[in-house]
Write a protein that holds these residues in place. Structure first.
Motif, PDB file in Angstrom:
ATOM      1  N   GLY A 219      51.409  45.420  46.254  1.00 23.77           N
ATOM      2  CA  GLY A 219      51.402  44.409  45.207  1.00 23.77           C
ATOM      3  C   GLY A 219      50.083  44.445  44.479  1.00 23.77           C
ATOM      4  O   GLY A 219      49.181  45.184  44.831  1.00 23.77           O
ATOM      5  N   GLY A 220      49.985  43.649  43.480  1.00 26.32           N
ATOM      6  CA  GLY A 220      48.750  43.601  42.724  1.00 26.32           C
ATOM      7  C   GLY A 220      48.663  44.722  41.712  1.00 26.32           C
ATOM      8  O   GLY A 220      49.642  45.377  41.391  1.00 26.32           O
ATOM      9  N   TYR A 221      47.481  44.960  41.232  1.00 28.38           N
ATOM     10  CA  TYR A 221      47.260  45.933  40.178  1.00 28.38           C
ATOM     11  C   TYR A 221      46.697  47.209  40.775  1.00 28.38           C
ATOM     12  O   TYR A 221      46.450  47.322  41.963  1.00 28.38           O
ATOM     13  N   THR A 222      46.475  48.180  39.926  1.00 28.18           N
ATOM     14  CA  THR A 222      45.914  49.449  40.367  1.00 28.18           C
ATOM     15  C   THR A 222      44.393  49.355  40.433  1.00 28.18           C
ATOM     16  O   THR A 222      43.800  48.371  40.015  1.00 28.18           O
ATOM     17  N   LYS A 223      43.785  50.388  40.929  1.00 30.94           N
ATOM     18  CA  LYS A 223      42.335  50.440  41.036  1.00 30.94           C
ATOM     19  C   LYS A 223      41.700  50.325  39.651  1.00 30.94           C
ATOM     20  O   LYS A 223      42.062  51.033  38.731  1.00 30.94           O
ATOM     21  N   VAL A 224      40.762  49.399  39.495  1.00 32.17           N
ATOM     22  CA  VAL A 224      40.032  49.242  38.245  1.00 32.17           C
ATOM     23  C   VAL A 224      38.683  49.912  38.445  1.00 32.17           C
ATOM     24  O   VAL A 224      37.932  49.554  39.348  1.00 32.17           O
ATOM     25  N   LEU A 225      38.391  50.883  37.602  1.00 29.13           N
ATOM     26  CA  LEU A 225      37.221  51.717  37.848  1.00 29.13           C
ATOM     27  C   LEU A 225      35.913  51.161  37.301  1.00 29.13           C
ATOM     28  O   LEU A 225      34.865  51.441  37.852  1.00 29.13           O
ATOM     29  N   THR A 226      35.962  50.416  36.228  1.00 29.41           N
ATOM     30  CA  THR A 226      34.723  49.934  35.616  1.00 29.41           C
ATOM     31  C   THR A 226      34.818  48.433  35.341  1.00 29.41           C
ATOM     32  O   THR A 226      35.913  47.895  35.175  1.00 29.41           O
ATOM     33  N   PRO A 227      33.668  47.760  35.250  1.00 38.65           N
ATOM     34  CA  PRO A 227      33.694  46.344  34.869  1.00 38.65           C
ATOM     35  C   PRO A 227      34.323  46.129  33.489  1.00 38.65           C
ATOM     36  O   PRO A 227      35.003  45.137  33.264  1.00 38.65           O
ATOM     37  N   GLU A 228      34.110  47.085  32.571  1.00 40.58           N
ATOM     38  CA  GLU A 228      34.695  46.974  31.236  1.00 40.58           C
ATOM     39  C   GLU A 228      36.221  47.025  31.309  1.00 40.58           C
ATOM     40  O   GLU A 228      36.918  46.244  30.650  1.00 40.58           O
ATOM     41  N   ALA A 229      36.762  47.928  32.114  1.00 37.78           N
ATOM     42  CA  ALA A 229      38.213  48.034  32.266  1.00 37.78           C
ATOM     43  C   ALA A 229      38.777  46.760  32.902  1.00 37.78           C
ATOM     44  O   ALA A 229      39.845  46.278  32.512  1.00 37.78           O
ATOM     45  N   TYR A 230      38.060  46.211  33.869  1.00 38.76           N
ATOM     46  CA  TYR A 230      38.484  44.960  34.517  1.00 38.76           C
ATOM     47  C   TYR A 230      38.545  43.828  33.501  1.00 38.76           C
ATOM     48  O   TYR A 230      39.514  43.069  33.451  1.00 38.76           O
ATOM     49  N   ALA A 231      37.502  43.718  32.660  1.00 45.68           N
ATOM     50  CA  ALA A 231      37.445  42.650  31.654  1.00 45.68           C
ATOM     51  C   ALA A 231      38.584  42.791  30.642  1.00 45.68           C
ATOM     52  O   ALA A 231      39.198  41.792  30.253  1.00 45.68           O
ATOM     53  N   ILE A 232      38.880  44.001  30.233  1.00 42.66           N
ATOM     54  CA  ILE A 232      39.979  44.226  29.296  1.00 42.66           C
ATOM     55  C   ILE A 232      41.300  43.837  29.948  1.00 42.66           C
ATOM     56  O   ILE A 232      42.137  43.170  29.335  1.00 42.66           O
ATOM     57  N   LYS A 233      41.506  44.246  31.193  1.00 41.50           N
ATOM     58  CA  LYS A 233      42.748  43.920  31.889  1.00 41.50           C
ATOM     59  C   LYS A 233      42.906  42.409  32.031  1.00 41.50           C
ATOM     60  O   LYS A 233      43.993  41.877  31.841  1.00 41.50           O
ATOM     61  N   GLN A 234      41.817  41.713  32.355  1.00 45.70           N
ATOM     62  CA  GLN A 234      41.875  40.247  32.448  1.00 45.70           C
ATOM     63  C   GLN A 234      42.369  39.641  31.144  1.00 45.70           C
ATOM     64  O   GLN A 234      43.258  38.791  31.147  1.00 45.70           O
ATOM     65  N   ARG A 235      41.787  40.065  30.034  1.00 47.53           N
ATOM     66  CA  ARG A 235      42.159  39.505  28.735  1.00 47.53           C
ATOM     67  C   ARG A 235      43.624  39.801  28.397  1.00 47.53           C
ATOM     68  O   ARG A 235      44.328  38.949  27.856  1.00 47.53           O
ATOM     69  N   CYS A 236      44.063  41.000  28.726  1.00 47.82           N
ATOM     70  CA  CYS A 236      45.467  41.350  28.470  1.00 47.82           C
ATOM     71  C   CYS A 236      46.405  40.483  29.308  1.00 47.82           C
ATOM     72  O   CYS A 236      47.457  40.049  28.821  1.00 47.82           O
ATOM     73  N   ILE A 237      46.030  40.211  30.540  1.00 48.77           N
ATOM     74  CA  ILE A 237      46.847  39.344  31.396  1.00 48.77           C
ATOM     75  C   ILE A 237      46.880  37.928  30.829  1.00 48.77           C
ATOM     76  O   ILE A 237      47.934  37.295  30.777  1.00 48.77           O
ATOM     77  N   TRP A 238      45.722  37.416  30.387  1.00 47.60           N
ATOM     78  CA  TRP A 238      45.713  36.079  29.780  1.00 47.60           C
ATOM     79  C   TRP A 238      46.680  36.038  28.604  1.00 47.60           C
ATOM     80  O   TRP A 238      47.465  35.102  28.463  1.00 47.60           O
ATOM     81  N   ALA A 239      46.609  37.059  27.744  1.00 50.86           N
ATOM     82  CA  ALA A 239      47.473  37.088  26.561  1.00 50.86           C
ATOM     83  C   ALA A 239      48.945  37.168  26.969  1.00 50.86           C
ATOM     84  O   ALA A 239      49.791  36.451  26.427  1.00 50.86           O
ATOM     85  N   GLU A 240      49.254  38.026  27.937  1.00 52.98           N
ATOM     86  CA  GLU A 240      50.641  38.183  28.357  1.00 52.98           C
ATOM     87  C   GLU A 240      51.185  36.885  28.956  1.00 52.98           C
ATOM     88  O   GLU A 240      52.317  36.486  28.674  1.00 52.98           O
ATOM     89  N   HIS A 241      50.377  36.214  29.759  1.00 53.64           N
ATOM     90  CA  HIS A 241      50.844  34.975  30.376  1.00 53.64           C
ATOM     91  C   HIS A 241      50.959  33.838  29.358  1.00 53.64           C
ATOM     92  O   HIS A 241      51.862  33.011  29.445  1.00 53.64           O
ATOM     93  N   ARG A 242      50.058  33.805  28.392  1.00 55.94           N
ATOM     94  CA  ARG A 242      50.189  32.807  27.323  1.00 55.94           C
ATOM     95  C   ARG A 242      51.454  33.071  26.509  1.00 55.94           C
ATOM     96  O   ARG A 242      52.176  32.142  26.139  1.00 55.94           O
ATOM     97  N   LEU A 243      51.708  34.338  26.209  1.00 55.98           N
ATOM     98  CA  LEU A 243      52.924  34.673  25.473  1.00 55.98           C
ATOM     99  C   LEU A 243      54.159  34.299  26.293  1.00 55.98           C
ATOM    100  O   LEU A 243      55.123  33.750  25.764  1.00 55.98           O
TER     101      LEU A 243
END
Length: 118
Positions: A54-78
């Motif tokens: 379960g959960g997400y895949t390996k996030v390699l960089t802090p930048e990738a993690y931050a982008i994924k967080q924002r995309c999840i926020w947007a998807e859940h708001r939608l």
């Protein structure tokens, strides 16, 4: 919070398209704003933990993690906007359970592959 599959739903008519466009504009205007509910933050942190079952895949960089967080926020708001709408509804039963199952199998394959990559 019930989360709808924002990649798989039915649009019926012009009003549904307009409603989706308005929801997307609203969600994108908040793209960089975190969802601050403490229970949601725990949920998201748990989801982003890499593991094969379960959960997400390996996030390699802090930048990738931050982008994924924002995309999840947007998807859940939608998802919330879609759920609140009378014009938009989750994809009707029928093929949806099979599509969802295939999506989950492909996500598990991606997680397993990423766990074993260097």
């Amino acid at each position: 919070m019930r989360i709808l599959a924002s990649w798989h739903f039915a649009l019926h008519g012009h009003q549904a398209i307009t409603t989706l466009q308005e929801a997307l504009a609203n969600v994108l205007s908040q793209f960089d704003c975190p969802i601050t509910d403490p229970a949601y933050q725990v949920y998201q942190a748990n989801y982003l933990q890499p593991r094969w079952w379960g959960g997400y895949t390996k996030v390699l960089t802090p930048e990738a993690y931050a982008i994924k967080q924002r995309c999840i926020w947007a998807e859940h708001r939608l998802s919330r906007k879609l759920e609140e709408s009378t014009e938009l509804q989750a994809y009707p039963n029928g093929p949806y359970p099979q599509v969802h199952r295939m999506d989950r199998l492909l996500a598990a394959k991606r997680r397993i592959t990423n766990l074993f990559q260097a």
